[in-house]
Design a protein around this motif. Structure first.
Motif, PDB file in Angstrom:
ATOM      1  N   ASN A 147     -11.150  10.203  -7.003  1.00  0.00           N
ATOM      2  CA  ASN A 147     -12.551   9.917  -7.316  1.00  0.00           C
ATOM      3  C   ASN A 147     -13.459  10.450  -6.211  1.00  0.00           C
ATOM      4  O   ASN A 147     -14.522  10.985  -6.469  1.00  0.00           O
ATOM      5  CB  ASN A 147     -12.756   8.393  -7.464  1.00  0.00           C
ATOM      6  CG  ASN A 147     -12.037   7.847  -8.668  1.00  0.00           C
ATOM      7  OD1 ASN A 147     -11.657   8.604  -9.563  1.00  0.00           O
ATOM      8  ND2 ASN A 147     -11.838   6.535  -8.704  1.00  0.00           N
ATOM      9  N   GLN A 202       0.839  -1.206   0.000  1.00  0.00           N
ATOM     10  CA  GLN A 202       0.000   0.000   0.000  1.00  0.00           C
ATOM     11  C   GLN A 202       0.873   1.255   0.000  1.00  0.00           C
ATOM     12  O   GLN A 202       0.578   2.230  -0.702  1.00  0.00           O
ATOM     13  CB  GLN A 202      -0.898  -0.027   1.241  1.00  0.00           C
ATOM     14  CG  GLN A 202      -1.944   1.063   1.277  1.00  0.00           C
ATOM     15  CD  GLN A 202      -3.075   0.813   0.304  1.00  0.00           C
ATOM     16  OE1 GLN A 202      -3.578  -0.273   0.189  1.00  0.00           O
ATOM     17  NE2 GLN A 202      -3.474   1.845  -0.415  1.00  0.00           N
ATOM     18  N   HIS A 204      -5.584   7.447  -6.726  1.00  0.00           N
ATOM     19  CA  HIS A 204      -6.664   7.610  -7.710  1.00  0.00           C
ATOM     20  C   HIS A 204      -8.032   7.463  -7.042  1.00  0.00           C
ATOM     21  O   HIS A 204      -8.986   8.139  -7.425  1.00  0.00           O
ATOM     22  CB  HIS A 204      -6.504   6.583  -8.841  1.00  0.00           C
ATOM     23  CG  HIS A 204      -6.612   5.161  -8.380  1.00  0.00           C
ATOM     24  ND1 HIS A 204      -5.584   4.504  -7.722  1.00  0.00           N
ATOM     25  CD2 HIS A 204      -7.638   4.285  -8.424  1.00  0.00           C
ATOM     26  CE1 HIS A 204      -5.984   3.279  -7.406  1.00  0.00           C
ATOM     27  NE2 HIS A 204      -7.217   3.125  -7.822  1.00  0.00           N
ATOM     28  N   SER A 205      -8.099   6.603  -6.022  1.00  0.00           N
ATOM     29  CA  SER A 205      -9.368   6.407  -5.322  1.00  0.00           C
ATOM     30  C   SER A 205      -9.772   7.699  -4.609  1.00  0.00           C
ATOM     31  O   SER A 205     -10.953   8.058  -4.562  1.00  0.00           O
ATOM     32  CB  SER A 205      -9.242   5.292  -4.284  1.00  0.00           C
ATOM     33  OG  SER A 205      -8.572   4.181  -4.816  1.00  0.00           O
ATOM     34  N   PRO A 240      -3.559  -5.594  -6.860  1.00  0.00           N
ATOM     35  CA  PRO A 240      -4.632  -5.490  -7.858  1.00  0.00           C
ATOM     36  C   PRO A 240      -5.898  -4.891  -7.264  1.00  0.00           C
ATOM     37  O   PRO A 240      -6.233  -5.175  -6.112  1.00  0.00           O
ATOM     38  CB  PRO A 240      -4.852  -6.946  -8.310  1.00  0.00           C
ATOM     39  CG  PRO A 240      -4.221  -7.794  -7.272  1.00  0.00           C
ATOM     40  CD  PRO A 240      -3.157  -6.979  -6.605  1.00  0.00           C
ATOM     41  N   SER A 241      -6.531  -4.053  -8.019  1.00  0.00           N
ATOM     42  CA  SER A 241      -7.771  -3.375  -7.584  1.00  0.00           C
ATOM     43  C   SER A 241      -7.558  -2.619  -6.277  1.00  0.00           C
ATOM     44  O   SER A 241      -8.486  -2.485  -5.471  1.00  0.00           O
ATOM     45  CB  SER A 241      -8.921  -4.379  -7.403  1.00  0.00           C
ATOM     46  OG  SER A 241      -9.111  -5.130  -8.572  1.00  0.00           O
ATOM     47  N   GLY A 242      -6.342  -2.155  -6.054  1.00  0.00           N
ATOM     48  CA  GLY A 242      -5.996  -1.535  -4.771  1.00  0.00           C
ATOM     49  C   GLY A 242      -6.603  -0.159  -4.584  1.00  0.00           C
ATOM     50  O   GLY A 242      -6.982   0.518  -5.537  1.00  0.00           O
ATOM     51  N   PHE A 243      -6.650   0.213  -3.335  1.00  0.00           N
ATOM     52  CA  PHE A 243      -7.043   1.571  -2.960  1.00  0.00           C
ATOM     53  C   PHE A 243      -5.801   2.439  -3.067  1.00  0.00           C
ATOM     54  O   PHE A 243      -4.732   2.049  -2.609  1.00  0.00           O
ATOM     55  CB  PHE A 243      -7.569   1.573  -1.518  1.00  0.00           C
ATOM     56  CG  PHE A 243      -8.052   2.901  -1.031  1.00  0.00           C
ATOM     57  CD1 PHE A 243      -9.336   3.322  -1.297  1.00  0.00           C
ATOM     58  CD2 PHE A 243      -7.208   3.733  -0.311  1.00  0.00           C
ATOM     59  CE1 PHE A 243      -9.798   4.553  -0.844  1.00  0.00           C
ATOM     60  CE2 PHE A 243      -7.657   4.969   0.146  1.00  0.00           C
ATOM     61  CZ  PHE A 243      -8.953   5.376  -0.121  1.00  0.00           C
TER      62      PHE A 243
END
Ligand code: THU
Length: 133
Positions: free
Chosen positions: A130, A90, A126-127, A120-123
């Motif tokens: 959003n 992370q 970019h999160s 993969p599909s990590g926070f």
């Protein structure tokens, strides 16, 4: 093999690891070309242990500031083989350049993987963008 490996191995010798006896070193290169190192620092209150990767990333931010981006990062344990733990993945994701490569030992060899493949599909940043709309 990345040129970061000898740096990671060297700094692992300075680890404070009297509880697990696992001496871990990490070396990273940023987009500026500079390298930074860190080792694990354990604590008698075991949950407060700091991993080598996060120590190296903190050193990079302290030296270059928060805009630094990691282009490659190597982790090395003197007694075992492992890839970065979840917390460190992370942290790497927070500062990874788009093509950031992560190097670690697996089954007697150095392997390299894109940082994105380790979470993969990590926070990530970019999160939060959003979230801000
Ligand atoms: N450790 C790291 O330094 N990096 C990792 O990615 C996983 C684990 C350290 C923490 C602790 O001091 C020792 O290795 C055993 O878990």
């Amino acid at each position: 093999m990345s040129t970061l490996y000898p740096l990671a191995q060297s700094v692992a010798n300075r680890a404070h690891a009297p509880y697990s006896m696992a001496q871990v070193g990490c070396a990273l290169r940023t987009s500026s070309g500079a390298t930074h190192q860190g080792c694990n620092v354990e604590n008698a209150s075991l949950g407060l242990t700091l991993c080598a990767e996060r120590a190296a990333i903190a050193a990079a931010v302290a030296t270059e500031g928060p805009a630094m981006r990691i282009v490659e990062i190597a982790v090395c344990c003197l007694q075992a083989e492992f890839s970065p733990c979840g917390a460190c993945r992370q942290w790497i994701a927070e500062f990874a350049a788009p093509q950031c490569q992560v190097h670690f030992r697996q089954e007697g060899r150095w392997v390299s993987m894109p940082a994105a493949a380790l979470l993969p599909s990590g926070f990530g940043p970019h999160s939060m963008r959003n979230l801000a709309g």
